[in-house]
Write a protein that holds these residues in place. Structure first.
Motif, PDB file in Angstrom:
ATOM      1  N   ALA A  78      -5.110  -1.062  -7.714  1.00 54.49           N
ATOM      2  CA  ALA A  78      -6.363  -0.194  -6.988  1.00 54.49           C
ATOM      3  C   ALA A  78      -5.745   1.115  -6.689  1.00 54.49           C
ATOM      4  O   ALA A  78      -4.573   1.278  -6.248  1.00 54.49           O
ATOM      5  N   VAL A  79      -6.787   2.161  -6.946  1.00 56.45           N
ATOM      6  CA  VAL A  79      -6.436   3.302  -6.377  1.00 56.45           C
ATOM      7  C   VAL A  79      -7.563   4.034  -5.443  1.00 56.45           C
ATOM      8  O   VAL A  79      -8.721   3.878  -5.682  1.00 56.45           O
ATOM      9  N   PHE A 102       0.870  -1.283   0.078  1.00 60.60           N
ATOM     10  CA  PHE A 102       0.053   0.050  -0.072  1.00 60.60           C
ATOM     11  C   PHE A 102       0.848   1.254   0.031  1.00 60.60           C
ATOM     12  O   PHE A 102       1.498   1.369   1.042  1.00 60.60           O
ATOM     13  N   VAL A 103       0.889   1.909  -1.168  1.00 57.25           N
ATOM     14  CA  VAL A 103       1.796   3.090  -1.283  1.00 57.25           C
ATOM     15  C   VAL A 103       0.966   4.414  -1.036  1.00 57.25           C
ATOM     16  O   VAL A 103      -0.167   4.680  -1.434  1.00 57.25           O
ATOM     17  N   VAL A 104       1.453   5.079  -0.092  1.00 55.80           N
ATOM     18  CA  VAL A 104       0.494   6.441   0.765  1.00 55.80           C
ATOM     19  C   VAL A 104       1.275   7.682  -0.064  1.00 55.80           C
ATOM     20  O   VAL A 104       2.644   7.757   0.531  1.00 55.80           O
ATOM     21  N   GLN A 105       0.615   8.295  -0.832  1.00 56.95           N
ATOM     22  CA  GLN A 105       1.298   9.348  -1.606  1.00 56.95           C
ATOM     23  C   GLN A 105       0.270  10.412  -2.104  1.00 56.95           C
ATOM     24  O   GLN A 105      -0.526  10.047  -2.848  1.00 56.95           O
ATOM     25  N   ALA A 106       0.190  11.559  -1.352  1.00 59.07           N
ATOM     26  CA  ALA A 106      -0.780  12.539  -1.644  1.00 59.07           C
ATOM     27  C   ALA A 106      -0.029  13.288  -2.913  1.00 59.07           C
ATOM     28  O   ALA A 106       0.998  13.687  -2.769  1.00 59.07           O
ATOM     29  N   THR A 107      -0.945  13.804  -3.673  1.00 60.13           N
ATOM     30  CA  THR A 107      -0.150  14.702  -4.939  1.00 60.13           C
ATOM     31  C   THR A 107      -0.458  16.077  -4.772  1.00 60.13           C
ATOM     32  O   THR A 107      -0.890  16.767  -5.467  1.00 60.13           O
ATOM     33  N   GLY A 108      -0.044  16.495  -3.568  1.00 59.42           N
ATOM     34  CA  GLY A 108      -0.052  17.984  -3.274  1.00 59.42           C
ATOM     35  C   GLY A 108       1.105  19.055  -3.655  1.00 59.42           C
ATOM     36  O   GLY A 108       1.877  18.212  -4.634  1.00 59.42           O
ATOM     37  N   ASP A 109       1.231  19.924  -3.531  1.00 59.12           N
ATOM     38  CA  ASP A 109       2.270  20.844  -3.840  1.00 59.12           C
ATOM     39  C   ASP A 109       3.647  20.180  -3.379  1.00 59.12           C
ATOM     40  O   ASP A 109       3.822  20.058  -2.012  1.00 59.12           O
ATOM     41  N   PRO A 110       4.704  20.032  -4.259  1.00 55.43           N
ATOM     42  CA  PRO A 110       4.774  20.169  -5.759  1.00 55.43           C
ATOM     43  C   PRO A 110       3.956  19.127  -6.220  1.00 55.43           C
ATOM     44  O   PRO A 110       4.581  17.921  -6.355  1.00 55.43           O
ATOM     45  N   TYR A 159      -9.867   0.209   5.105  1.00 54.67           N
ATOM     46  CA  TYR A 159      -9.754  -0.009   3.537  1.00 54.67           C
ATOM     47  C   TYR A 159      -8.373  -1.226   3.495  1.00 54.67           C
ATOM     48  O   TYR A 159      -8.789  -2.050   3.077  1.00 54.67           O
ATOM     49  N   VAL A 160      -7.335  -0.746   4.275  1.00 50.24           N
ATOM     50  CA  VAL A 160      -6.273  -1.686   4.100  1.00 50.24           C
ATOM     51  C   VAL A 160      -6.546  -3.027   4.726  1.00 50.24           C
ATOM     52  O   VAL A 160      -6.063  -4.060   4.078  1.00 50.24           O
ATOM     53  N   ALA A 170      -2.505   2.067  -4.480  1.00 50.43           N
ATOM     54  CA  ALA A 170      -1.981   3.566  -4.569  1.00 50.43           C
ATOM     55  C   ALA A 170      -3.180   3.993  -3.630  1.00 50.43           C
ATOM     56  O   ALA A 170      -4.368   4.368  -4.036  1.00 50.43           O
ATOM     57  N   ILE A 171      -2.593   4.608  -2.353  1.00 54.03           N
ATOM     58  CA  ILE A 171      -3.597   5.222  -1.617  1.00 54.03           C
ATOM     59  C   ILE A 171      -3.192   6.693  -1.626  1.00 54.03           C
ATOM     60  O   ILE A 171      -2.312   7.287  -1.232  1.00 54.03           O
ATOM     61  N   ILE A 172      -3.990   7.560  -2.295  1.00 52.52           N
ATOM     62  CA  ILE A 172      -3.730   9.078  -2.737  1.00 52.52           C
ATOM     63  C   ILE A 172      -4.859   9.747  -1.936  1.00 52.52           C
ATOM     64  O   ILE A 172      -5.938  10.215  -2.798  1.00 52.52           O
ATOM     65  N   PRO A 173      -4.557  10.284  -0.861  1.00 52.86           N
ATOM     66  CA  PRO A 173      -5.604  10.822  -0.069  1.00 52.86           C
ATOM     67  C   PRO A 173      -6.166  12.291  -1.036  1.00 52.86           C
ATOM     68  O   PRO A 173      -7.376  12.619  -0.945  1.00 52.86           O
ATOM     69  N   TYR A 174      -5.077  12.866  -1.620  1.00 51.91           N
ATOM     70  CA  TYR A 174      -5.548  14.147  -2.448  1.00 51.91           C
ATOM     71  C   TYR A 174      -5.134  13.745  -3.874  1.00 51.91           C
ATOM     72  O   TYR A 174      -4.179  13.690  -4.061  1.00 51.91           O
TER      73      TYR A 174
END
Length: 451
Positions: free
Chosen positions: A129-130, A60-68, A377-378, A93-97
């Motif tokens: 999964a996203v 489970f990869v946690v990565q938000a795509t905020g700035d940058p 979820y995890v 892929a756990i992408i909170p944002y």
């Protein structure tokens, strides 16, 4: 459902969500998230190396795509690719944002549909999964093929519960622009649902005015466990009991009356004879107005709307947005706005890494955690026992001053997971292992999960 041992699950974190990944692992009861070596070369290229073995494991990869945004997006794609090339069994892929969620249509000629292109990038990296939280547009789900599951978790019910417990009175949910009407309706439904659960009701009644937050006799900004909750001016009952890990105190569901039933309003900007004006559909006079949106970017919309609502007689103005991007000078703008309480989540690291601890905005801002929601979820998809923490109950983000480890249910979850790990290691008989799996599977099937 196949039951996996905790050792078969790996939580990895990109540079955009290190604190959230740590909190997520803690809620589940797993060891701290495995490290990733991410460095930049002289030419600016991102170099990734996984810090642990992922062969045959659920990752489970946690990565938000905020700035940058673009740096975090490319880093995420490279991490996903590295996991697959290292023979991971499944990669989530756990992408909170999820960035580019606002670009789901081709509104002009010669422009891309960026949300679809981001989906293509992630799928090319072989993600299975996203998972995201409050995606801006539901159209984003249609950009992923059937081989890549797309899950959108709704944080609206959690925020609604938090504000009700905070002391919201006769609320009216306000959509600050047309695209948030659906979100405002969801928030309204969550308020009504929680009102029903608490046994609250609405009837005409004379009410006393509430002192401003932070003033003598007024409420202070609370944390998610109830510390800082103001007194009820209509019931005279103090509400300072911790409720983050159990059933709400009985006094909160008895004697509280809203003078008006919850409703929804819409505040639009219209242009008449070259002059932009606000047009309000609904009534906010003497009531608590709750501005809702999924993203706070520049803060202009919330700041202007709050001033307009106060000018139209609102008693207090609250604001909720899942993703607090706080671009440019948004923090200063919102600090000056007549907003009593701003509620955001830790889906992006802006409030943790960029906003100073002594900033004026922090005095009227509550940061809730999306970790319990993502933890369920995890556990569901990795076949692990569900955490004791209810995903619908607000919990402070780890950085907000109250450590999640201090929560009783948090420690119970960790102890339970440690005990489960020891039991799995001691099971030598295949028959015993099969019976244990069937028992746990039946428990999981009856659990309440919000996805």
């Amino acid at each position: 459902a196949m039951i996996w041992a905790p050792e078969a699950v790996v939580i990895l974190s990109g540079s955009g969500s290190e604190r959230l990944a740590e909190e997520l692992a803690g809620v589940i009861g797993l060891p701290s998230s495995s490290s990733i070596s991410a460095s930049s070369s002289v030419s600016g290229e991102c170099q990734i190396q996984l810090g642990s073995n992922v062969r045959g494991r659920h990752v489970f990869v946690v990565q938000a795509t905020g700035d940058p945004v673009n740096d975090h997006l490319i880093e995420l794609a490279l991490i996903l690719s590295a996991c697959k090339r290292a023979s991971a069994a499944r990669v989530h892929a756990i992408i909170p944002y999820l960035a580019y969620g606002r670009q789901t249509k081709k509104a002009k000629s010669r422009v891309p549909v960026s949300a679809a292109d981001v989906a293509a990038i992630l799928e090319e990296a072989c993600v299975d999964a996203v998972v995201t939280v409050d995606v801006h547009s539901p159209l984003s789900a249609g950009f992923y093929s059937p081989r890549c599951a797309f899950h959108n978790a709704k944080f609206t019910p959690v925020a609604a519960r938090f504000l009700v417990r905070y002391g919201l009175r006769s609320p009216v949910v306000v959509a600050p622009h047309a695209s948030t009407v659906a979100l405002a309706m969801e928030f309204l439904e969550a308020l009504i649902q929680y009102q029903s659960e608490l046994g609250m009701y609405s009837e005409p009644a004379k009410r006393t005015a509430s002192p401003p937050i932070g003033s003598p006799g007024g409420a202070s900004v609370p944390d998610a466990c109830g510390a800082g909750l103001g007194t009820e001016t209509d019931t005279g009952t103090a509400a300072a009991t911790c409720w983050g890990s159990g059933t709400p105190p009985s006094h909160t569901s008895a004697g509280r009356v809203w003078s008006c039933a919850p409703s929804v309003a819409m505040l639009l900007t219209v242009e008449r004879r070259g002059v932009k004006e606000f047009e309000l559909t609904g009534d906010v006079a003497g009531r608590d107005a709750v501005l809702v949106d999924d993203i706070i970017d520049s803060g202009n919309t919330f700041a202007r709307s709050a001033r307009e609502l106060m000018a139209r007689g609102a008693a207090r103005v609250f604001a909720f947005a899942t993703h607090g991007l706080l671009s440019s000078d948004a923090a200063e703008r919102l600090a000056k706005a007549p907003i009593d309480l701003l509620v955001v989540t830790n889906s992006v690291s802006t409030v943790t890494s960029k906003l100073p601890a002594d900033h004026k905005l922090r005095r009227k801002m509550a940061v809730l955690s999306v970790a319990p929601m993502l933890a369920h979820y995890v556990c569901e998809h990795a076949g692990l026992p569900l955490p004791d923490i209810d995903p619908m109950v607000p919990m402070n983000a780890l950085h907000s001053g109250r450590s999640a480890a201090a929560s009783p249910s948090y420690s119970r979850t960790s102890e339970y997971m440690s005990e489960r790990t020891r039991e799995m290691n001691l099971e030598d008989s295949d028959t015993a292992s099969q019976a244990e799996s069937q028992t746990t599977a039946s428990e999981l099937s009856g659990a309440q999960v919000i996805f």
